[in-house]
Design a protein around this motif. Structure first.
Motif, short mmCIF file in Angstrom:
data_model
loop_
_atom_site.label_atom_id
_atom_site.label_comp_id
_atom_site.label_asym_id
_atom_site.label_seq_id
_atom_site.Cartn_x
_atom_site.Cartn_y
_atom_site.Cartn_z
N PHE A 1 0.78 -1.12 0.03
CA PHE A 1 0.00 -0.08 0.20
C PHE A 1 0.78 1.27 0.03
O PHE A 1 1.71 1.47 0.98
N ILE A 2 0.78 2.01 -0.89
CA ILE A 2 1.41 3.15 -1.22
C ILE A 2 1.09 4.42 -0.82
O ILE A 2 1.66 5.24 -0.66
N ARG B 1 -3.65 0.63 -6.31
CA ARG B 1 -3.37 1.37 -7.60
C ARG B 1 -4.42 2.30 -7.82
O ARG B 1 -3.94 3.50 -8.26
N ARG B 2 -5.58 2.05 -7.54
CA ARG B 2 -6.50 3.22 -7.84
C ARG B 2 -6.40 4.53 -7.08
O ARG B 2 -6.18 5.57 -7.67
N ARG B 3 -5.97 4.50 -5.81
CA ARG B 3 -5.77 5.49 -5.00
C ARG B 3 -4.39 6.30 -5.43
O ARG B 3 -4.29 7.47 -5.39
N PHE B 4 -3.48 5.60 -6.01
CA PHE B 4 -2.24 5.98 -6.55
C PHE B 4 -2.61 6.95 -7.63
O PHE B 4 -1.81 7.98 -7.79
N ILE C 1 -1.89 11.04 -8.31
CA ILE C 1 -1.22 11.79 -9.56
C ILE C 1 -2.22 12.80 -10.08
O ILE C 1 -1.68 13.78 -10.73
N ALA C 2 -3.36 12.31 -10.34
CA ALA C 2 -4.34 13.07 -11.01
C ALA C 2 -4.46 14.54 -10.18
O ALA C 2 -4.71 15.61 -10.97
N PHE D 1 0.50 4.60 -19.15
CA PHE D 1 -0.19 4.97 -20.03
C PHE D 1 -1.38 5.48 -19.54
O PHE D 1 -1.98 6.68 -19.87
N ASN D 2 -2.18 5.29 -18.43
CA ASN D 2 -3.44 5.66 -17.84
C ASN D 2 -2.97 7.00 -17.47
O ASN D 2 -3.59 7.97 -17.62
#
Length: 676
Positions: free
Chosen positions: A512-513, A548-551, A555-556, A599-600
């Motif tokens: 968990f990052i 991953r989704r929280r990561f 970023i967004a 890419f995302n």
């Protein structure tokens, strides 16, 4: 008119230079025609029937190694500078051994250009061996193709070893199979040297297989030991080393016949030639050629003056223009044509060369890579455990003035290669502490956790924290270990040594990052950014993140915040760069999830519709230098930020990436700020 005169003057100079070059070339051509010189002036391997081949002690040493059937030594190294006779030695030794009914295989790694994986390397090596081993009744190349594709579950190095043992060594009648592998320094460019020597080490150590007594490897190349093996899991002390040595007057008897027509005393003339060349094989052939194709020496008393004048006028004066086969320039390029990360090291090596040049010699230190660097360049030679300039020609070409100019060139190149935008930043290093980091990958005896600790110790202490011309990326690094769904443990480097951090902390469970990354971003926005600093967040992980989704969300959100910043010294997206670096075989074999993440995140845009380009993925084993990687993030074209290995191995992904960039470019060309 003034511009016309300048142009005419320039053309006139070019024309005169052309005439000078043509005159030299024609002179050389006419001399060869006149004397029918048999000296080797083109470089490369001497033909087997060449009368000018000079045998050395190394010839007998390599021959004895190849034919030995007792003892456990199965590997022999011949590491030496270019144009010192390695390939010629290999060809002649292979011929001698073949005449005694041993089987010799000769492989040149140059032919493996473009090999991108360990699997292709081992298959290519076996394919060459199969083609050259005389067992036509077994059709080894076809057998290799069938068996190789049946056992894809085995590590390729193990497949290589098994096939060599079971399909070749157990079936040959000859007492020995000697495999010569030339140009092994190319393994460094292919980044396959560690896996190669890991397998060779295993074959060398194994004593329970009687078939292995038939096997011997002879490895030749232009490389120092520290280049050939960068992994700390292995050492290069796995075989014999043969030093080529310099030619002596006694050994050079084959060179005398070509001098008989032009000098009354060939022996004395050859002595004077060796005075200049120091027994360097290629230079000795060249100077013999110059003497043999020049004017006759009428009196023995003229020998020294005659040879000295030829060497000075035809080699030393204006040496770059007269350099045959780029011999001298190749030595210069050894120091200058290197990656930016190696330029500081090369400047140190030149400092040692200055000591040798001014003090006549220095004591050779076996474990000092800089001493090996000088030896493999050819610029110096080892004589009774001391390093000295290899010959008088080199001392008059590579002078103190040359050292100063070359050192300044390296410094200027280093300054230009490093993008100044990387300096004065907050640096956060986030290390995956999940239990998979305890994995020991193939061809190593250390865990990913241990190897990463060693890598970071060098990258942070010697690169990120190192001062360059009064600048440094950062004066401290905040290192976090992330695992569970909480802010990871943080350490201040260099206050807390990296080796202690990795030694005192063990791997845990998850990856968990989010909480840790969120903490780093808040710290920078509230402190570093307000004090005028940019930031690097460098993440090391061996698998995909559990959140991953929280990561992606973080970023967004960061892109949105950057878009709202005003009056900044850098573009908003240059303020912060987030780099994820994959660790271990899992990331190497399956990088697609990481690339898809990249890419995302590429879809994030600022208020003008520009891509918010703050994230990139790379592989730890593909990063030649952390400073180079950081500098690359500020190149103008986003397409150039994509690592070269991605462009080559994943062309479909790269083309998809380029299409998004082109679409964004098209959208911006029609962008109207008044409508936004």
């Amino acid at each position: 008119m003034r511009e016309l005169k300048l142009d005419l003057s320039c053309i006139k100079n070019i024309f005169h230079n052309f005439l000078d070059t043509l005159e030299i070339a024609m002179g050389e051509f006419m001399s060869i025609v006149k004397s029918n010189s048999f000296y080797q002036t083109e470089g490369g391997t001497l033909p087997l029937d060449a009368p000018t081949y000079v045998g050395r002690e190394a010839d007998e040493q390599l021959y004895q190694f190849g034919r030995a059937t007792e003892g456990n030594s199965r590997v022999c190294f011949v590491l030496a500078p270019r144009q010192t006779g390695k390939s010629s030695l290999m060809v002649r030794t292979a011929k001698r051994l073949t005449e005694e009914n041993l089987i010799c295989v000769r492989i040149n790694i140059h032919e493996f250009a473009g090999v991108e994986s360990e699997r292709v390397l081992w298959f290519s090596l076996l394919d060459e061996i199969c083609k050259q081993v005389p067992l036509p009744e077994l059709n080894l190349p076809e057998r290799l193709k069938k068996l190789w594709n049946r056992k894809t579950d085995l590590a390729p190095g193990l497949q290589f070893k098994n096939f060599l043992l079971e399909e070749i060594l157990s079936k040959i009648a000859a007492e020995k199979l000697v495999i010569f592998i030339d140009e092994i320094q190319d393994l460094v460019d292919l980044k396959l040297q560690n896996v190669f020597f890991g397998v060779i080490r295993n074959l060398s150590d194994q004593t329970d297989k009687p078939e292995l007594k038939k096997l011997a490897f002879v490895l030749l190349g232009v490389a120092k030991p520290s280049d050939l093996l960068t992994s700390t899991s292995y050492t290069l002390n796995l075989g014999d080393r043969i030093e080529l040595g310099r030619l002596t007057a006694e050994q050079c008897q084959p060179l005398r016949p070509g001098l008989k027509k032009v000098t009354p005393d060939p022996a004395a003339t050859l002595e004077r030639i060796l005075y200049w060349t120091g027994g360097q094989p290629f230079l000795t052939q060249i100077v013999c050629h110059l003497v043999a194709t020049g004017n006759n020496i009428e009196d023995s008393a003229q020998i020294e003056t005659h040879v000295d004048t030829l060497v000075t006028e035809k080699i030393i004066t204006d040496w770059r223009r007269q350099d045959r086969q780029s011999h001298l320039q190749e030595i210069e390029h050894w120091f200058t044509k290197v990656e930016s990360s190696r330029k500081p090291e090369k400047r140190q090596v030149l400092g040692i060369y200055r000591q040798i040049l001014t003090q006549s010699s220095v004591s050779f230190r076996q474990n000092d890579p800089r001493h090996w660097d000088l030896l493999i360049s050819g610029l110096v030679a080892k004589d009774e455990a001391r390093l000295q300039v290899a010959n008088k020609i080199y001392s008059l070409v590579f002078t103190e003035k040359w050292i100063i100019n070359t050192t300044n060139l390296l410094q200027n190149q280093e300054d230009c290669m490093t993008n100044t935008k990387i300096y004065n930043r907050d640096v956060f290093v986030l290390v995956d502490q999940s239990d998979s980091m305890d994995t020991v990958d193939e061809n190593t005896d250390k865990t990913r956790w241990q190897l990463l600790g060693e890598t970071l110790s060098g990258d942070i202490n010697k690169k990120i924290l190192k001062e360059r011309n009064g600048k440094q990326v950062s004066d401290k690094v905040k290192l976090y270990l992330f695992s569970r769904e909480r802010v990871g443990i943080g350490f201040d480097v260099p206050q807390k040594p990296i080796n202690e951090i990795f030694r005192e902390n063990e791997t845990e469970t998850n990856s968990f990052i989010g909480p840790t990354l969120d903490q780093c971003l808040k710290t920078w926005f509230e402190e570093g950014r307000k004090s005028g600093k940019g930031a690097f967040i460098i993440i090391y992980t061996d698998g995909m993140l559990d959140d991953r989704r929280r990561f992606e969300y973080l970023i967004a959100e960061t892109c949105k915040k950057l878009d709202q910043l005003d009056n900044l010294p850098l573009e908003p997206q240059e303020q912060i760069k987030i780099l994820m670096i994959g660790v271990g075989q899992d990331a190497i074999k399956n990088p697609e999830p990481f690339l898809d993440l990249d890419f995302n995140l590429l879809q994030n845009k600022d208020k003008m519709g520009r891509i918010c380009d703050i994230f990139v993925f790379d592989l730890l084993n593909e990063v030649p230098d952390i400073i180079e990687l950081l500098s690359r993030q500020f190149e103008g074209d986003p397409a150039t930020k994509v690592p070269e290995w991605v462009q080559k191995r994943h062309p479909d992904w790269y083309q998809k990436y380029l299409r998004v960039l082109q679409l964004q470019k098209n959208e911006l060309s029609t962008y109207n700020p008044e409508q936004s």
